[in-house]
Every structure is written in structure tokens, then in C-alpha cells.
Design a protein around this motif. Sequence first.
Motif, mmCIF file in Angstrom:
data_model
loop_
_atom_site.group_PDB
_atom_site.id
_atom_site.type_symbol
_atom_site.label_atom_id
_atom_site.label_comp_id
_atom_site.label_asym_id
_atom_site.label_seq_id
_atom_site.Cartn_x
_atom_site.Cartn_y
_atom_site.Cartn_z
ATOM 1 N N GLY A 147 -0.208 33.116 -3.851
ATOM 2 C CA GLY A 147 0.581 33.216 -4.861
ATOM 3 C C GLY A 147 1.854 32.013 -4.437
ATOM 4 O O GLY A 147 1.690 31.683 -3.114
ATOM 5 N N GLU A 148 2.389 31.501 -5.496
ATOM 6 C CA GLU A 148 3.085 30.905 -5.027
ATOM 7 C C GLU A 148 4.299 30.893 -4.670
ATOM 8 O O GLU A 148 5.131 30.509 -3.893
ATOM 9 C CB GLU A 148 3.506 30.189 -6.844
ATOM 10 C CG GLU A 148 4.659 29.325 -6.279
ATOM 11 C CD GLU A 148 3.944 28.090 -6.781
ATOM 12 O OE1 GLU A 148 4.361 26.880 -6.330
ATOM 13 O OE2 GLU A 148 2.975 27.338 -7.083
ATOM 14 N N ALA A 149 4.762 31.983 -4.343
ATOM 15 C CA ALA A 149 6.067 32.416 -4.415
ATOM 16 C C ALA A 149 5.608 32.953 -2.134
ATOM 17 O O ALA A 149 6.737 32.639 -1.177
ATOM 18 C CB ALA A 149 6.036 34.042 -4.121
ATOM 19 N N ALA A 150 4.549 32.993 -1.957
ATOM 20 C CA ALA A 150 4.602 32.974 -0.598
ATOM 21 C C ALA A 150 4.242 31.134 0.363
ATOM 22 O O ALA A 150 3.996 31.103 1.420
ATOM 23 C CB ALA A 150 2.746 33.118 -0.842
ATOM 24 N N LEU A 151 4.609 29.905 -0.747
ATOM 25 C CA LEU A 151 4.820 28.936 -0.150
ATOM 26 C C LEU A 151 6.730 29.162 0.603
ATOM 27 O O LEU A 151 6.648 28.286 1.547
ATOM 28 C CB LEU A 151 4.781 28.049 -1.386
ATOM 29 C CG LEU A 151 3.482 27.884 -1.950
ATOM 30 C CD1 LEU A 151 3.191 26.617 -2.821
ATOM 31 C CD2 LEU A 151 2.437 27.397 -0.789
ATOM 32 N N ALA A 152 6.541 30.249 0.463
ATOM 33 C CA ALA A 152 8.615 29.862 0.995
ATOM 34 C C ALA A 152 8.625 30.555 1.860
ATOM 35 O O ALA A 152 9.196 31.489 2.413
ATOM 36 C CB ALA A 152 9.323 31.002 -0.453
ATOM 37 N N THR A 153 7.836 29.339 2.858
ATOM 38 C CA THR A 153 8.135 29.710 4.170
ATOM 39 C C THR A 153 9.125 29.718 4.732
ATOM 40 O O THR A 153 9.831 28.824 4.406
ATOM 41 C CB THR A 153 6.628 29.449 5.260
ATOM 42 O OG1 THR A 153 7.575 28.279 5.131
ATOM 43 C CG2 THR A 153 5.401 30.015 4.770
ATOM 44 N N PRO A 154 9.995 29.744 5.729
ATOM 45 C CA PRO A 154 11.334 29.972 6.438
ATOM 46 C C PRO A 154 11.679 28.536 6.361
ATOM 47 O O PRO A 154 11.930 27.726 5.991
ATOM 48 C CB PRO A 154 11.906 30.091 7.557
ATOM 49 C CG PRO A 154 10.066 31.706 7.898
ATOM 50 C CD PRO A 154 9.164 30.976 6.842
ATOM 51 N N LEU A 155 10.309 27.081 6.795
ATOM 52 C CA LEU A 155 10.496 26.209 6.936
ATOM 53 C C LEU A 155 10.366 25.702 5.943
ATOM 54 O O LEU A 155 11.126 24.230 5.398
ATOM 55 C CB LEU A 155 8.934 25.281 7.831
ATOM 56 C CG LEU A 155 9.199 23.755 7.925
ATOM 57 C CD1 LEU A 155 10.730 23.301 8.551
ATOM 58 C CD2 LEU A 155 7.959 23.713 9.726
ATOM 59 N N ALA A 156 9.612 26.142 5.064
ATOM 60 C CA ALA A 156 9.579 25.283 3.529
ATOM 61 C C ALA A 156 11.307 25.408 3.119
ATOM 62 O O ALA A 156 11.296 25.085 2.028
ATOM 63 C CB ALA A 156 7.969 25.336 2.821
ATOM 64 N N VAL A 157 11.127 26.649 2.308
ATOM 65 C CA VAL A 157 12.546 26.727 1.987
ATOM 66 C C VAL A 157 13.887 26.126 2.838
ATOM 67 O O VAL A 157 14.429 25.575 1.684
ATOM 68 C CB VAL A 157 12.748 28.691 2.377
ATOM 69 C CG1 VAL A 157 14.299 29.049 2.131
ATOM 70 C CG2 VAL A 157 12.394 29.080 1.933
ATOM 71 N N LYS A 158 13.578 25.720 3.610
ATOM 72 C CA LYS A 158 14.262 25.033 4.303
ATOM 73 C C LYS A 158 14.917 23.497 3.933
ATOM 74 O O LYS A 158 15.437 22.812 3.424
ATOM 75 C CB LYS A 158 14.557 24.632 6.011
ATOM 76 C CG LYS A 158 16.138 23.968 7.108
ATOM 77 C CD LYS A 158 15.278 24.579 8.599
ATOM 78 C CE LYS A 158 16.364 23.788 8.990
ATOM 79 N NZ LYS A 158 16.553 23.891 10.852
ATOM 80 N N SER A 159 13.913 22.916 3.695
ATOM 81 C CA SER A 159 13.363 21.530 3.908
ATOM 82 C C SER A 159 13.706 21.764 2.147
ATOM 83 O O SER A 159 14.225 20.381 2.092
ATOM 84 C CB SER A 159 11.836 21.487 3.661
ATOM 85 O OG SER A 159 11.721 20.241 2.920
ATOM 86 N N THR A 160 13.174 22.423 1.530
ATOM 87 C CA THR A 160 13.396 22.364 -0.305
ATOM 88 C C THR A 160 14.695 22.408 -0.534
ATOM 89 O O THR A 160 15.442 21.955 -1.122
ATOM 90 C CB THR A 160 12.545 24.050 -0.960
ATOM 91 O OG1 THR A 160 11.241 23.348 -0.646
ATOM 92 C CG2 THR A 160 13.061 23.265 -2.714
#
Length: 175
Positions: A107-120
Motif C-alpha cells: 500500500g501507498e502508506a507503507a512507502l512512508a519509511t523514516p528515510l523516505a519521509v525525511k527525504s520527502t
Amino acid sequence: MATRDPEAKRQQLLDAALTEFAAHGISGARMDQVAKRAGCSAGLAYTYFKGKDELFDAVFEQIVRTIVSTVPIDADDLPGYAARLYDSHQANPEVARLVTWYRLERGEAALATPLAVKSTDAKVDAVRAAQAAGTVSDRFTAEELVALIQHIAALPSGDRTRDTVAAAVRRLVEP
């Protein structure tokens, strides 16, 4: 006598896993096939990673780190950033396939890993600052612009796609 290099073996497993997961997704991938691609036993693969999910997460995190370091955002040149991101997608099609599998299986929400969130968050902050300076349009929120740019940059290849990506983003962000 061969010397052991645990980091090199771990990287071989990650590289092999990228290929396996891109081809088969999380559900279809097999740890024994990853190990075979990496030139080791399945038992050794389990020494490094508890299972497929942990290995998949490690591959995804590596992808995020690589893209962040090789294609940094330039809020002063968002069309150029989009073109470079497009180039990265074209050079690494297995990455796009793996991300697609991630979305399908987690699912799309799972893409929100800590590193991905920080990058975004860093990308959004850069775009927001450019909007505040008046160099980037505020017709869309910074979050929306980052998402739109990333999706436009993921267009499939074609005769003029890179130019189209840059032109579309230019029109999207011009004040």
C-alpha cells in the motif's frame, strides 16, 4: 585463503534481492533464489536478514538513499531535477518495478519509511522556500508539487519524453 567480507556479501544479497523482488514482488520472491543470485546459501542469507520482509525493507531503504544522493532536488531548477529523476528511472527500471510491487503489496502508506519521509520532507521544504521567494508557483502546495514532479518524472520512455518531462514541470512551477 579467501578473506571474508561481510559488508560485500550483504551488498551482494541486496543487489540480488533487488533483481528478484523487481521480477516477482515480495510474495513471489524466494529467499533461496536471492541467495543463489548472490552466490551463497539460503542459510547465509538468513544470517544477514530475518526473512523476505526485512530484506525487502533493506532494499527499499538502499534505493531511497541512492536516489537522494544521486538526484538531489534543486528547487531553483525543478525542470532539471525532474529530467535527472527521469534519467534515473530510465537507467534503473528495476527500481520502478520494485516500487510498484511495494505499492501493490504493502500500500501507498507503507512507502512512508523514516528515510523516505525525511527525504520527502526535505524536498517539500526546498519547494516551499522557493515558493516563498517567488521563484516557484504557489498554485499548488509544496507537497502537491513534489508529488506531481515525481509522478511526471516516472513517465515511460518515448522519443521526446525527457524533454516533455522538463517542459511539463517548467509550466507547472513557473510563477
